[in-house]
Design an enzyme around this catalytic site. Structure first.
Site, PDB file in Angstrom:
ATOM      1  N   ARG A   1      46.583  46.278  43.508  1.00  0.00           N
ATOM      2  CA  ARG A   1      46.514  45.060  44.332  1.00  0.00           C
ATOM      3  C   ARG A   1      47.204  43.885  43.667  1.00  0.00           C
ATOM      4  NH1 ARG A   1      40.380  44.851  44.969  1.00  0.00           N
ATOM      5  NH2 ARG A   1      40.222  46.877  43.961  1.00  0.00           N
TER       6      ARG A   1
ATOM      7  N   GLU B   1      34.203  47.155  36.662  1.00  0.00           N
ATOM      8  CA  GLU B   1      32.856  47.051  37.232  1.00  0.00           C
ATOM      9  C   GLU B   1      32.324  48.419  37.624  1.00  0.00           C
ATOM     10  OE1 GLU B   1      32.656  44.594  40.740  1.00  0.00           O
ATOM     11  OE2 GLU B   1      30.483  44.416  40.633  1.00  0.00           O
TER      12      GLU B   1
HETATM   13  C1  PRP Z   1      40.353  45.919  40.904  1.00  0.00           C
HETATM   14  C2  PRP Z   1      41.046  44.582  40.996  1.00  0.00           C
HETATM   15  C3  PRP Z   1      41.253  44.223  39.548  1.00  0.00           C
HETATM   16  C4  PRP Z   1      40.039  44.829  38.867  1.00  0.00           C
HETATM   17  C5  PRP Z   1      39.037  43.766  38.543  1.00  0.00           C
HETATM   18  O1  PRP Z   1      41.295  46.906  40.701  1.00  0.00           O
HETATM   19  O2  PRP Z   1      42.269  44.672  41.714  1.00  0.00           O
HETATM   20  O3  PRP Z   1      42.436  44.790  39.016  1.00  0.00           O
HETATM   21  O4  PRP Z   1      39.482  45.781  39.788  1.00  0.00           O
HETATM   22  O5  PRP Z   1      37.909  44.283  37.902  1.00  0.00           O
HETATM   23  P1  PRP Z   1      37.435  43.860  36.450  1.00  0.00           P
HETATM   24  O6  PRP Z   1      37.602  42.374  36.316  1.00  0.00           O
HETATM   25  O7  PRP Z   1      35.994  44.287  36.388  1.00  0.00           O
HETATM   26  O8  PRP Z   1      38.280  44.610  35.465  1.00  0.00           O
HETATM   27  P2  PRP Z   1      40.995  48.460  40.758  1.00  0.00           P
HETATM   28  O9  PRP Z   1      40.870  48.956  39.354  1.00  0.00           O
HETATM   29  O10 PRP Z   1      39.866  48.742  41.687  1.00  0.00           O
HETATM   30  O11 PRP Z   1      42.360  49.059  41.276  1.00  0.00           O
HETATM   31  P3  PRP Z   1      43.330  48.871  42.547  1.00  0.00           P
HETATM   32  O12 PRP Z   1      44.030  47.548  42.384  1.00  0.00           O
HETATM   33  O13 PRP Z   1      44.261  50.013  42.346  1.00  0.00           O
HETATM   34  O14 PRP Z   1      42.533  48.939  43.814  1.00  0.00           O
HETATM   35  N1  ADE Z   2      37.210  45.095  41.320  1.00  0.00           N
HETATM   36  C1  ADE Z   2      36.140  45.052  40.499  1.00  0.00           C
HETATM   37  N2  ADE Z   2      35.034  44.667  41.157  1.00  0.00           N
HETATM   38  C2  ADE Z   2      35.427  44.471  42.451  1.00  0.00           C
HETATM   39  C3  ADE Z   2      34.752  44.051  43.615  1.00  0.00           C
HETATM   40  N3  ADE Z   2      33.441  43.755  43.596  1.00  0.00           N
HETATM   41  N4  ADE Z   2      35.455  43.961  44.770  1.00  0.00           N
HETATM   42  C4  ADE Z   2      36.779  44.272  44.789  1.00  0.00           C
HETATM   43  N5  ADE Z   2      37.467  44.654  43.719  1.00  0.00           N
HETATM   44  C5  ADE Z   2      36.806  44.756  42.561  1.00  0.00           C
END
Ligand code: PRP
Ligand code: ADE
Length: 174
Positions: A61, A98
């Site tokens: 993202r 998370e």
């Molecule tokens: C989500 C979001 C951040 C991360 C935040 O990505 O886009 O990169 O989680 O979480 P944090 O602060 O606890 O590390 P995700 O790993 O779900 O991957 P995506 O972008 O591929 O959906």
């Molecule tokens: N990445 C980590 N925590 C998340 C949340 N609560 N919603 C969307 N993206 C996340």
């Protein structure tokens, strides 16, 4: 700061995804709204430090935010990728988020020593992902002092961890 309630209204929350107890902030609904996405990028672009030389985005993202900012500001973008995607020589780092663990990687030689890099992502929760990205860029010789997000979930403490690491985090929402 601008009141970003208009953008907050475009983001939906899905409970118990991807695990029970997680409130997932889904930006896909914001991305569907062309005007909302344009406002998002314009407002984040206005916060990027003027001496910035490179925008770093985290897969997946974060790439969308990085691409918009890169275009808006005429700056190059650096891809911090999930494992196994980069074809060239790379460095990598494992981290917790998370709802699990992951790894990001960076091509060697794509950050120059002393280059000012701003890290961007759609969302900061625990900060594990952003901190891993900052660490990797620093290992490569880059200077990271600013990180920008669409959404911060302050109750998860990520922004505080970034400040402790010498990076100023700002989010449009949260
Ligand atoms: C989500 C979001 C951040 C991360 C935040 O990505 O886009 O990169 O989680 O979480 P944090 O602060 O606890 O590390 P995700 O790993 O779900 O991957 P995506 O972008 O591929 O959906
Ligand atoms: N990445 C980590 N925590 C998340 C949340 N609560 N919603 C969307 N993206 C996340």
């Amino acid at each position: 700061m601008t009141d970003n309630a208009d953008l907050a209204a475009l983001i939906r929350t899905i409970p118990d995804y991807p695990k029970p107890g997680i409130l997932f902030r889904d930006v896909s609904t914001l991305l569907l709204d062309g005007e909302g996405f344009r406002k998002t990028i314009d407002r984040i672009a206005a916060m990027v430090a003027t001496d910035t030389q490179l925008i770093a985005g985290i897969e997946a993202r974060g790439f969308i935010v990085a691409a918009g900012l890169s275009y808006a500001l005429g700056l190059g973008k650096l891809m911090l990728r999930k494992p196994g995607k980069l074809p060239g020589e790379k460095i990598g780092i494992d981290y917790q988020l998370e709802y699990g663990t992951d790894r990001i990687e960076l091509h060697k030689g794509q950050v120059t020593a002393g280059q000012k890099v701003v890290l961007v992502d759609d969302l900061i929760a625990t900060g594990g992902t952003a901190l891993a990205g900052i660490e990797l860029i620093r290992q490569a010789g880059g200077i990271v002092e600013q990180a920008l997000f669409i959404v911060d979930l302050p109750e998860l403490g990520g922004a505080e961890k970034l400040r402790a690491a010498g990076v100023e985090p700002t989010a449009l929402i949260g």
